[in-house]
Scaffold this motif. Structure first.
Motif, PDB file in Angstrom:
ATOM      1  N   GLY A 138       0.819  -1.199   0.000  1.00  0.00           N
ATOM      2  CA  GLY A 138       0.000   0.000   0.000  1.00  0.00           C
ATOM      3  C   GLY A 138       0.851   1.245   0.000  1.00  0.00           C
ATOM      4  O   GLY A 138       2.082   1.189   0.088  1.00  0.00           O
ATOM      5  N   GLU A 139       0.160   2.361  -0.111  1.00  0.00           N
ATOM      6  CA  GLU A 139       0.858   3.644  -0.124  1.00  0.00           C
ATOM      7  C   GLU A 139      -0.037   4.739   0.407  1.00  0.00           C
ATOM      8  O   GLU A 139      -1.256   4.601   0.456  1.00  0.00           O
ATOM      9  N   VAL A 140       0.605   5.828   0.809  1.00  0.00           N
ATOM     10  CA  VAL A 140      -0.085   7.041   1.229  1.00  0.00           C
ATOM     11  C   VAL A 140       0.334   8.140   0.267  1.00  0.00           C
ATOM     12  O   VAL A 140       1.522   8.296  -0.032  1.00  0.00           O
ATOM     13  N   ARG A 141      -0.653   8.890  -0.227  1.00  0.00           N
ATOM     14  CA  ARG A 141      -0.413  10.011  -1.135  1.00  0.00           C
ATOM     15  C   ARG A 141      -1.082  11.262  -0.590  1.00  0.00           C
ATOM     16  O   ARG A 141      -2.111  11.175   0.078  1.00  0.00           O
ATOM     17  N   ASP A 142      -0.494  12.420  -0.900  1.00  0.00           N
ATOM     18  CA  ASP A 142      -1.080  13.684  -0.449  1.00  0.00           C
ATOM     19  C   ASP A 142      -2.082  14.201  -1.483  1.00  0.00           C
ATOM     20  O   ASP A 142      -2.329  13.538  -2.509  1.00  0.00           O
ATOM     21  N   ALA A 143      -2.650  15.368  -1.228  1.00  0.00           N
ATOM     22  CA  ALA A 143      -3.679  15.941  -2.099  1.00  0.00           C
ATOM     23  C   ALA A 143      -3.156  16.249  -3.502  1.00  0.00           C
ATOM     24  O   ALA A 143      -3.925  16.308  -4.460  1.00  0.00           O
ATOM     25  N   GLN A 144      -1.830  16.414  -3.649  1.00  0.00           N
ATOM     26  CA  GLN A 144      -1.229  16.649  -4.965  1.00  0.00           C
ATOM     27  C   GLN A 144      -0.778  15.339  -5.618  1.00  0.00           C
ATOM     28  O   GLN A 144      -0.056  15.352  -6.608  1.00  0.00           O
ATOM     29  N   ASP A 145      -1.187  14.202  -5.038  1.00  0.00           N
ATOM     30  CA  ASP A 145      -0.866  12.862  -5.515  1.00  0.00           C
ATOM     31  C   ASP A 145       0.618  12.521  -5.390  1.00  0.00           C
ATOM     32  O   ASP A 145       1.119  11.637  -6.065  1.00  0.00           O
ATOM     33  N   LYS A 146       1.333  13.230  -4.517  1.00  0.00           N
ATOM     34  CA  LYS A 146       2.739  12.907  -4.270  1.00  0.00           C
ATOM     35  C   LYS A 146       2.817  11.725  -3.315  1.00  0.00           C
ATOM     36  O   LYS A 146       2.075  11.656  -2.326  1.00  0.00           O
ATOM     37  N   LEU A 147       3.740  10.806  -3.578  1.00  0.00           N
ATOM     38  CA  LEU A 147       3.928   9.627  -2.745  1.00  0.00           C
ATOM     39  C   LEU A 147       4.583  10.022  -1.424  1.00  0.00           C
ATOM     40  O   LEU A 147       5.694  10.554  -1.415  1.00  0.00           O
ATOM     41  N   VAL A 148       3.893   9.774  -0.327  1.00  0.00           N
ATOM     42  CA  VAL A 148       4.387  10.112   1.008  1.00  0.00           C
ATOM     43  C   VAL A 148       5.078   8.903   1.641  1.00  0.00           C
ATOM     44  O   VAL A 148       6.157   9.028   2.212  1.00  0.00           O
ATOM     45  N   ALA A 149       4.462   7.720   1.534  1.00  0.00           N
ATOM     46  CA  ALA A 149       5.031   6.515   2.131  1.00  0.00           C
ATOM     47  C   ALA A 149       4.497   5.271   1.420  1.00  0.00           C
ATOM     48  O   ALA A 149       3.423   5.302   0.827  1.00  0.00           O
ATOM     49  N   LYS A 150       5.274   4.206   1.516  1.00  0.00           N
ATOM     50  CA  LYS A 150       4.921   2.929   0.908  1.00  0.00           C
ATOM     51  C   LYS A 150       5.138   1.842   1.955  1.00  0.00           C
ATOM     52  O   LYS A 150       6.023   1.961   2.792  1.00  0.00           O
ATOM     53  N   ALA A 151       4.323   0.782   1.894  1.00  0.00           N
ATOM     54  CA  ALA A 151       4.466  -0.296   2.878  1.00  0.00           C
ATOM     55  C   ALA A 151       4.131  -1.645   2.254  1.00  0.00           C
ATOM     56  O   ALA A 151       3.373  -1.731   1.294  1.00  0.00           O
ATOM     57  N   MET A 152       4.724  -2.681   2.849  1.00  0.00           N
ATOM     58  CA  MET A 152       4.357  -4.062   2.561  1.00  0.00           C
ATOM     59  C   MET A 152       4.099  -4.715   3.907  1.00  0.00           C
ATOM     60  O   MET A 152       4.782  -4.411   4.883  1.00  0.00           O
ATOM     61  N   GLY A 153       3.104  -5.590   3.950  1.00  0.00           N
ATOM     62  CA  GLY A 153       2.763  -6.212   5.212  1.00  0.00           C
ATOM     63  C   GLY A 153       2.262  -7.632   5.064  1.00  0.00           C
ATOM     64  O   GLY A 153       1.764  -8.029   4.011  1.00  0.00           O
TER      65      GLY A 153
END
Length: 146
Positions: A105-120
Motif C-alpha cells: 500500500g501507499e499514502v499520497r497527499d492531495a497533490q498525488d505525491k507519494l508520502v510513504a509505501k508499505a508491505m505487510g
C-alpha cells in the motif's frame, strides 16, 4: 462478500475515513489536523504507519474467508517525503493463502505525491478473544533448602 467496516476507537480518534474496500483493495482518507502532526508540523510517522496498517489490513480482509479478521504479523514502511493536507491511503492484496495474506500500500497527499509505501503480512483469524482475563505468572520462588 460483506463490506468491511472500521470498528476501532483508535481509528475513530485519528479520523480515518473508509472510502472503499472490496475485491482485495482499499482506499482511505485522512484530513490532517494539529493532533496528527510531529514537531516539524508534518504528519507524524506513527499516524502514517497507522493509516497504512488499516489500508493493508482492510484490503486483506476483503480477500478473507467470510467472517475472518486479520492481525498484523509484520509491516515494513518506507517514508518518501513529509505529509501535509489531506492524505489518501491505498491497500492491495498481492497474495493470499488459507491462513495468511500479503499486501502492499501507499499514502499520497492531495497533490498525488507519494508520502510513504508499505508491505505487510497479516494472519487470518476467526475471532480474537476480547475481554478475557490475562493473568501474569509469578516467578516460582524456591523454598529454603532447594
Amino acid at each position: 462478500m460483506s463490506h468491511p467496516s472500521i470498528q476501532s476507537g483508535f481509528i475513530d480518534h485519528l479520523g480515518i475515513e473508509l472510502i472503499r474496500a472490496a475485491a482485495g483493495e482499499s482506499e482511505l482518507r485522512l484530513p490532517l489536523a494539529a493532533h496528527h502532526m510531529n514537531s516539524w508540523e508534518v504528519m507524524h510517522g506513527g499516524v502514517t504507519m497507522s493509516l497504512l496498517d488499516v489500508a493493508l489490513s482492510l484490503a486483506g480482509r476483503t480477500a478473507s474467508p467470510e467472517g475472518s479478521g486479520v492481525v498484523t504479523v509484520e509491516m515494513k514502511t518506507t517514508f518518501m517525503q513529509p505529509g501535509q493536507g489531506e492524505m489518501r491511503a491505498f491497500g492491495r492484496v498481492l497474495h493470499r493463502t488459507t491462513t495468511m495474506v500479503y499486501c502492499e500500500g501507499e499514502v499520497r497527499d492531495a497533490q498525488d505525491k507519494l508520502v510513504a509505501k508499505a508491505m505487510g503480512t497479516f494472519k487470518y483469524l476467526r475471532r480474537l478473544a476480547v475481554g478475557r482475563e490475562v493473568r501474569q505468572q509469578r516467578p516460582r520462588v524456591a523454598p529454603p533448602g532447594d
